[in-house]
Structures are given as C-alpha cells and as structure tokens.
Scaffold this motif. Structure first.
Motif, PDB file in Angstrom:
ATOM      1  N   ALA A   6       0.741  10.385   1.963  1.00 43.86           N
ATOM      2  CA  ALA A   6       2.119   9.976   1.773  1.00 43.86           C
ATOM      3  C   ALA A   6       2.463   8.813   2.697  1.00 43.86           C
ATOM      4  O   ALA A   6       1.806   8.591   3.718  1.00 43.86           O
ATOM      5  CB  ALA A   6       3.049  11.150   2.063  1.00 43.86           C
ATOM      6  N   PRO A   7       3.471   8.006   2.356  1.00 41.12           N
ATOM      7  CA  PRO A   7       3.853   6.866   3.197  1.00 41.12           C
ATOM      8  C   PRO A   7       4.115   7.298   4.638  1.00 41.12           C
ATOM      9  O   PRO A   7       4.680   8.342   4.883  1.00 41.12           O
ATOM     10  CB  PRO A   7       5.135   6.355   2.536  1.00 41.12           C
ATOM     11  N   ALA A   8       3.698   6.475   5.552  1.00 38.60           N
ATOM     12  CA  ALA A   8       3.851   6.794   6.971  1.00 38.60           C
ATOM     13  C   ALA A   8       5.187   6.287   7.511  1.00 38.60           C
ATOM     14  O   ALA A   8       5.305   5.884   8.647  1.00 38.60           O
ATOM     15  CB  ALA A   8       2.692   6.180   7.764  1.00 38.60           C
ATOM     16  N   THR A   9       6.191   6.259   6.681  1.00 34.54           N
ATOM     17  CA  THR A   9       7.533   5.853   7.072  1.00 34.54           C
ATOM     18  C   THR A   9       8.516   6.902   6.554  1.00 34.54           C
ATOM     19  O   THR A   9       8.447   7.283   5.400  1.00 34.54           O
ATOM     20  CB  THR A   9       7.890   4.487   6.457  1.00 34.54           C
ATOM     21  N   VAL A  10       9.382   7.374   7.419  1.00 33.44           N
ATOM     22  CA  VAL A  10      10.380   8.358   6.981  1.00 33.44           C
ATOM     23  C   VAL A  10      11.461   7.621   6.209  1.00 33.44           C
ATOM     24  O   VAL A  10      12.082   6.687   6.709  1.00 33.44           O
ATOM     25  CB  VAL A  10      11.009   9.092   8.173  1.00 33.44           C
ATOM     26  N   LEU A  11      11.682   8.044   4.968  1.00 28.25           N
ATOM     27  CA  LEU A  11      12.695   7.443   4.110  1.00 28.25           C
ATOM     28  C   LEU A  11      13.754   8.454   3.802  1.00 28.25           C
ATOM     29  O   LEU A  11      13.456   9.628   3.564  1.00 28.25           O
ATOM     30  CB  LEU A  11      12.066   6.937   2.810  1.00 28.25           C
ATOM     31  N   GLN A  20       0.826  -1.211   0.000  1.00 28.25           N
ATOM     32  CA  GLN A  20       0.000   0.000   0.000  1.00 28.25           C
ATOM     33  C   GLN A  20       0.855   1.253   0.000  1.00 28.25           C
ATOM     34  O   GLN A  20       0.570   2.216  -0.728  1.00 28.25           O
ATOM     35  CB  GLN A  20      -0.936   0.015   1.208  1.00 28.25           C
ATOM     36  N   GLU A  21       1.926   1.236   0.775  1.00 27.88           N
ATOM     37  CA  GLU A  21       2.800   2.406   0.827  1.00 27.88           C
ATOM     38  C   GLU A  21       3.460   2.657  -0.522  1.00 27.88           C
ATOM     39  O   GLU A  21       3.558   3.807  -0.974  1.00 27.88           O
ATOM     40  CB  GLU A  21       3.858   2.223   1.916  1.00 27.88           C
ATOM     41  N   PHE A  22       3.909   1.576  -1.179  1.00 25.94           N
ATOM     42  CA  PHE A  22       4.542   1.786  -2.470  1.00 25.94           C
ATOM     43  C   PHE A  22       3.531   2.239  -3.521  1.00 25.94           C
ATOM     44  O   PHE A  22       3.872   3.020  -4.418  1.00 25.94           O
ATOM     45  CB  PHE A  22       5.254   0.519  -2.950  1.00 25.94           C
ATOM     46  N   GLU A  23       2.292   1.778  -3.417  1.00 25.38           N
ATOM     47  CA  GLU A  23       1.261   2.221  -4.354  1.00 25.38           C
ATOM     48  C   GLU A  23       1.053   3.728  -4.269  1.00 25.38           C
ATOM     49  O   GLU A  23       0.706   4.369  -5.258  1.00 25.38           O
ATOM     50  CB  GLU A  23      -0.055   1.490  -4.078  1.00 25.38           C
ATOM     51  N   ARG A  24       1.275   4.288  -3.109  1.00 29.45           N
ATOM     52  CA  ARG A  24       1.143   5.746  -2.961  1.00 29.45           C
ATOM     53  C   ARG A  24       2.204   6.463  -3.792  1.00 29.45           C
ATOM     54  O   ARG A  24       1.920   7.496  -4.422  1.00 29.45           O
ATOM     55  CB  ARG A  24       1.267   6.128  -1.489  1.00 29.45           C
ATOM     56  N   LEU A  25       3.419   5.924  -3.777  1.00 29.99           N
ATOM     57  CA  LEU A  25       4.462   6.526  -4.617  1.00 29.99           C
ATOM     58  C   LEU A  25       4.120   6.374  -6.094  1.00 29.99           C
ATOM     59  O   LEU A  25       4.293   7.307  -6.886  1.00 29.99           O
ATOM     60  CB  LEU A  25       5.811   5.868  -4.334  1.00 29.99           C
ATOM     61  N   GLU A  26       3.650   5.200  -6.489  1.00 27.78           N
ATOM     62  CA  GLU A  26       3.259   4.988  -7.879  1.00 27.78           C
ATOM     63  C   GLU A  26       2.158   5.950  -8.297  1.00 27.78           C
ATOM     64  O   GLU A  26       2.161   6.476  -9.408  1.00 27.78           O
ATOM     65  CB  GLU A  26       2.799   3.546  -8.091  1.00 27.78           C
ATOM     66  N   ASP A  27       1.205   6.174  -7.401  1.00 28.31           N
ATOM     67  CA  ASP A  27       0.147   7.144  -7.680  1.00 28.31           C
ATOM     68  C   ASP A  27       0.737   8.519  -7.976  1.00 28.31           C
ATOM     69  O   ASP A  27       0.316   9.214  -8.897  1.00 28.31           O
ATOM     70  CB  ASP A  27      -0.815   7.266  -6.492  1.00 28.31           C
ATOM     71  N   GLY A  28       1.710   8.920  -7.152  1.00 28.00           N
ATOM     72  CA  GLY A  28       2.310  10.229  -7.341  1.00 28.00           C
ATOM     73  C   GLY A  28       2.957  10.374  -8.704  1.00 28.00           C
ATOM     74  O   GLY A  28       2.838  11.418  -9.354  1.00 28.00           O
ATOM     75  N   VAL A  29       3.634   9.319  -9.167  1.00 29.55           N
ATOM     76  CA  VAL A  29       4.264   9.367 -10.485  1.00 29.55           C
ATOM     77  C   VAL A  29       3.203   9.388 -11.582  1.00 29.55           C
ATOM     78  O   VAL A  29       3.295  10.163 -12.541  1.00 29.55           O
ATOM     79  CB  VAL A  29       5.215   8.176 -10.683  1.00 29.55           C
ATOM     80  N   ARG A  30       2.180   8.554 -11.451  1.00 29.42           N
ATOM     81  CA  ARG A  30       1.108   8.532 -12.455  1.00 29.42           C
ATOM     82  C   ARG A  30       0.394   9.883 -12.540  1.00 29.42           C
ATOM     83  O   ARG A  30      -0.095  10.274 -13.598  1.00 29.42           O
ATOM     84  CB  ARG A  30       0.099   7.430 -12.138  1.00 29.42           C
TER      85      ARG A  30
END
Length: 266
Positions: A260-265, A119-129
């Motif tokens: 946005a992902p709930a993990t600090v990267l 789910q967290e990675f899908e959020r990043l993919e959404d942002g790119v799309r």
C-alpha cells in the motif's frame, strides 16, 4: 457460522442514513483519526437518534469517507447520506459491483493522483484492477500505509491498526454493564498476506455514560465492530455483505504488485 434469526423487532436497515453513518464513524473520530473535532456531539446525536442538518454537517466533515459516499451515491443515483449508500460503504452488498471498475478508478485518480508519486498511484490502480471497490476496507487496506509498513518489518503495531480500523464482525457472548464480550476473528500476517485468524474473545464498548451507537443487542447476536466499539446489530444479510466485502478487499490488496502507498491519506 451460525447466525441468529433476523428478529421481527429489528429496525429496517439504515432507517436514517446519517445515524447509520455516525454509528461507524464515531469510534475513529473519538481517537482523533478522522472527521471534525465533534466526537462528543456525534455520540450524543447517534445515541439519541437526533438526525437532521447538524448531524449531516458532521458527516460531511469526514474527508476520508465523504468522497466514497459521493461516488457510491452517484453510481446508485442517490444522495451521499441515503441509507443504502451508507450501508454499502461500511458493510458492502451487491450494489458495490455497480460502483467499482473504471468509474472507481476515475474517482481515485481525481482524488489522489495529484498527491501521490506515479508508483504510489499505480498501487491504487492495481487494487481496483484486482477487484477493489469503494468499501471502507479498501481505504483501510489499500490507501493507508499499514500494509506497506508490515512488509517493511515494522512489527505488530501496523497489524493492530489494520485490524481495528476495518469494520469487523463478532458474536456476542455476554454483556457486562456497558461492555460486551464478543467472539471475533482478527487479522493475521504471515509475512506476505493478510488473513483472518481463529475466533478469540474480546471486549467492546456498548455504551459510555448511557450513550451508545448500536441498536439493542443480546447474547447470541452478531454485531459489527469498529475500533473499541460495538457499532450495530447485524442481520444475516448484513453479515454476508460484510464478510464477502472484507474477503474481496483483502484479496485485491494482497494481489497488488506493490504494498500500500507509504503516505497516510485522509
């Protein structure tokens, strides 16, 4: 918005990519948020224009920014610390269009997929799309957890971090020793989306003990800001890049299905 003319004495954009990188990387490094524990050295080298292998080594220690520089450089056929690559990452510009889309999604997958839930990675993919690009603001708005914390009702602290961590722009009103008074627009949160508020005055550091990041500025100049510092003087072209890129990344993240992902990267 009225911009000052591009003065003929202005140094060409990114005369040295490592110096340009350091101008924007120092403010969060000073606070311990990213990069190696060499903030004093970084400020001194940038202030004195002391580029070279040592400064490049410091730049490579920024684990958050460096992969973006590598990706942009690969897309443009340039080295990570090439001036055009560094300017594209911090300020934006037309080259970003060549660095987004599927290539950017693959870069993010290689970097973040092993560290995130589906789910967290899908959020990043959404942002790119939704149009997100390898601009610094994408990392701030889309990768860091602060938008998600805002949606979770965590108060004003996440909003302040989002606002200070992005590269923003301001109009210099006056100078007072080593401090500039700048009129700028800050992020606001309406409960659902981030947007820019009205122009207000703030103070920003120009120098500390004689050491500064920016090329010389005077009242009437437009400047870039990162956290509490003036990073550089902006010409109209650079201003348009930064304004447009900020708008693109805000729109991309605001359109995501999830916060946005709930993990600090880093």
């Amino acid at each position: 918005m009225t911009l000052t003319a591009h003065r003929p004495d202005a140094v060409p954009l990114g005369a040295d990519g490592a110096i340009l990188f350091g101008r924007y990387a120092f403010p969060p490094n000073e606070k311990g948020y990213c990069g190696p524990d060499r903030a004093g050295e970084l400020l001194e080298r940038v202030s004195e224009g002391a580029s070279g292998p040592a400064l490049a080594e410091v730049a490579r220690g920024f684990a958050g920014a460096w992969p973006y520089l590598e990706h942009i450089g690969e897309c443009l056929g340039r080295a990570p610390l090439d001036a055009a690559v560094v300017a594209t990452y911090w300020l934006g510009g037309p080259a970003l269009a060549r660095c987004g889309g599927a290539a950017f999604a693959r870069s993010l997958e290689e970097r973040f997929r092993p560290r995130l839930s589906r789910q967290e990675f899908e959020r990043l993919e959404d942002g790119v799309r939704n149009g997100g690009t390898p601009h610094h603001s994408f990392h701030v708005f889309g990768v860091y957890p602060w938008v998600g914390l805002l949606q979770g009702g965590m108060g004003d602290a996440p909003l302040e971090v989002l606002d200070r961590c992005r590269i923003r722009w301001g109009h210099v009103v006056s100078l007072d020793g080593e401090v500039a008074v700048v009129r700028s627009r800050h992020l606001e949160w309406d409960g659902r989306r981030l947007h820019l508020g009205p122009r207000t005055l703030e103070t920003a550091q120009l120098r500390r003990d004689g050491h500064g990041l920016s090329r010389p500025v005077v009242p009437g100049d437009w400047v870039s800001l990162h956290w509490d510092w003036v990073c550089d003087r902006l010409d109209p072209r650079e201003m348009s890049w930064l304004v447009q890129s900020t708008s693109i990344e805000l729109a991309a993240v605001s359109s995501c299905r999830y916060s946005a992902p709930a993990t600090v990267l880093s």
